[in-house]
Design a protein around this motif. Structure first.
Motif, PDB file in Angstrom:
ATOM      1  N   TRP A  53      54.769  43.769  38.357  1.00 57.98           N
ATOM      2  CA  TRP A  53      53.767  42.427  38.228  1.00 57.98           C
ATOM      3  C   TRP A  53      53.850  41.981  37.475  1.00 57.98           C
ATOM      4  N   LEU A  65      52.015  42.909  46.555  1.00 59.94           N
ATOM      5  CA  LEU A  65      51.149  42.697  45.516  1.00 59.94           C
ATOM      6  C   LEU A  65      50.060  41.960  45.905  1.00 59.94           C
ATOM      7  N   VAL A  83      46.630  45.416  36.471  1.00 56.32           N
ATOM      8  CA  VAL A  83      47.104  44.443  38.645  1.00 56.32           C
ATOM      9  C   VAL A  83      45.372  45.025  39.315  1.00 56.32           C
ATOM     10  N   ARG A 108      54.850  37.776  37.599  1.00 56.54           N
ATOM     11  CA  ARG A 108      54.030  36.847  36.486  1.00 56.54           C
ATOM     12  C   ARG A 108      54.815  35.899  36.405  1.00 56.54           C
ATOM     13  N   ARG A 143      56.088  40.683  45.933  1.00 53.09           N
ATOM     14  CA  ARG A 143      55.336  39.788  45.369  1.00 53.09           C
ATOM     15  C   ARG A 143      54.337  39.642  46.709  1.00 53.09           C
TER      16      ARG A 143
END
Length: 175
Positions: A91, A34, A137, A95, A31
């Motif tokens: 991702w 990202l 993304v 999410r 996370r």
């Protein structure tokens, strides 16, 4: 019956995925990547993770092709950890977990994720209702929400208070 240490006897793609990303800190490391965190000390400060655990997670994620280790400084040698396509592909799962947590654990919205092109908040599946596309993304902008601490102690959390594209390398203030 005691819970085993692995899922070797499971004939299931979820079990196989958990062998790689199922440890409690792993998805939080991904996370943060990202969100743009790339450097060991930034992961350490933001997550509050023990050093040995972080080192082991980064080593495993690199060996599994989720991260690529890149040298950003020669003397002393320092590396950063950059998500590969394999890592970026996590991702949608992250999410979905975030949305599930907000919906089922009664959490106030911590972050908004918007389509960079038009500013529309993403739907449950990463789609932009205005443009009719699933947003890649790199075209997602993250903004702080009302549930986020707007005066955090650590420099990574402070840097994440500014709207930013996912995957954009995070620059923290000098110590």
């Amino acid at each position: 019956m005691a819970l085993g240490k692995d899922y070797a006897t499971q004939q299931c793609s979820i079990a196989r995925a958990l062998e790689v990303i199922g440890e409690r800190w792993t998805l939080l490391v991904v996370r943060d990547a990202l969100y743009g965190v790339r450097r060991y000390n930034d992961f350490l400060v933001h997550l509050g993770i023990p050093r040995a655990v972080l080192a082991a997670r980064l080593q495993t994620l690199t060996a599994e092709g989720i991260f690529e280790k890149r040298r950003y400084q020669q003397s002393p040698p320092r590396d950063e950890y950059v998500l590969t396509e394999r890592g970026i592909a996590l991702w949608p799962a992250l999410r979905a977990l975030g949305l599930w947590g907000r919906e089922h654990l009664g959490e106030t919205q911590l972050r908004y994720f918007r389509h960079a092109a038009c500013g529309t908040e993403l739907g449950s599946y990463g789609e932009c209702a205005a443009c009719g596309v699933v947003v890649p993304v790199e075209d997602v902008v993250m903004e702080p929400g009302p549930g986020l601490d707007h005066d955090p102690a650590d420099p990574v959390s402070r840097a994440l208070l500014k709207p930013r594209r996912l995957l954009e390398p995070l620059e923290t203030e000098p110590a």
